[in-house]
Write a protein that holds these residues in place. Sequence first.
Motif, PDB file in Angstrom:
ATOM      1  N   VAL A 107       0.837  -1.210   0.000  1.00 30.05           N
ATOM      2  CA  VAL A 107       0.000   0.000   0.000  1.00 30.05           C
ATOM      3  C   VAL A 107       0.868   1.255   0.000  1.00 30.05           C
ATOM      4  N   GLU A 108       2.047   1.179   0.607  1.00 30.98           N
ATOM      5  CA  GLU A 108       2.958   2.323   0.555  1.00 30.98           C
ATOM      6  C   GLU A 108       3.534   2.491  -0.842  1.00 30.98           C
ATOM      7  N   GLU A 109       3.967   1.385  -1.441  1.00 31.35           N
ATOM      8  CA  GLU A 109       4.554   1.434  -2.785  1.00 31.35           C
ATOM      9  C   GLU A 109       3.552   1.961  -3.806  1.00 31.35           C
ATOM     10  N   ALA A 110       2.292   1.544  -3.664  1.00 30.58           N
ATOM     11  CA  ALA A 110       1.244   1.981  -4.592  1.00 30.58           C
ATOM     12  C   ALA A 110       0.659   3.333  -4.216  1.00 30.58           C
ATOM     13  N   ARG A 111       1.121   3.915  -3.108  1.00 32.63           N
ATOM     14  CA  ARG A 111       0.671   5.223  -2.632  1.00 32.63           C
ATOM     15  C   ARG A 111      -0.839   5.256  -2.416  1.00 32.63           C
TER      16      ARG A 111
END
Length: 229
Positions: free
Chosen positions: A82-86
């Motif tokens: 979820v962080e990588e995909a913002r």
Amino acid sequence: MPAELTNLKVRDVTVKLHRAGYGPTVLFLHGAGGVPQWLPFFDALAERYQLLVPEHPGFGGSDDPPWIRSISDLAMFYLDLVEEARLDRIHLIGNSLGGWLAAEMLIRNRSRFQSLVQLAPAGIRIKGVPCGDNFIWGPEEAVRNLYHDQSFADRLLALTPSEEQMDVMLRNRFTVAKLGWQPRWYNPDLEKWLHRINCRRWSFGATTTRSCHRPTPRCGMSACRMHAS
């Protein structure tokens, strides 16, 4: 609404991602059966939301990295995702294994999540409530024990999977064993941290004790009642 199938790479792992719709983000975490088909209620969600349905590492067409060895590892992977995909202000839905996974994620980091819905989640044991063991069930028994309405089971059992589908089912089952074999379908440390899930949440339990998936005590519900907080 047809879903778009894409690849999403997080660290060294590529996962298959089914995506449909526009609007606020709903992240759906599937159960032990994987994502064998695009379901009708996915279409209903995609009418109002951006729906993201990833295939967990080790399931379907996703990579199976050796360093994901437990449900805790998988939870940390999804927090990276979820962080990588913002992604932010996520409505998180988890079914069965996915409901357990959702809880493991949110006790660790709830900052990007707006709400939680658990559908017959695994993950904890409730004293005095018997739990089925799908690892020792036969193929027909496993399907029938998942459904209160046996007409759904009849329809599934009437289908003949292709060789490719059988390979995927076997791959999924290996991954399920890795995540849920011991302890059987629960984390003995999960319950004491459920207070950290302070977003809005709903939990739907199984209607039969043949399944081990029930609402969490934190939600304090009987089977098939809904509670929001």
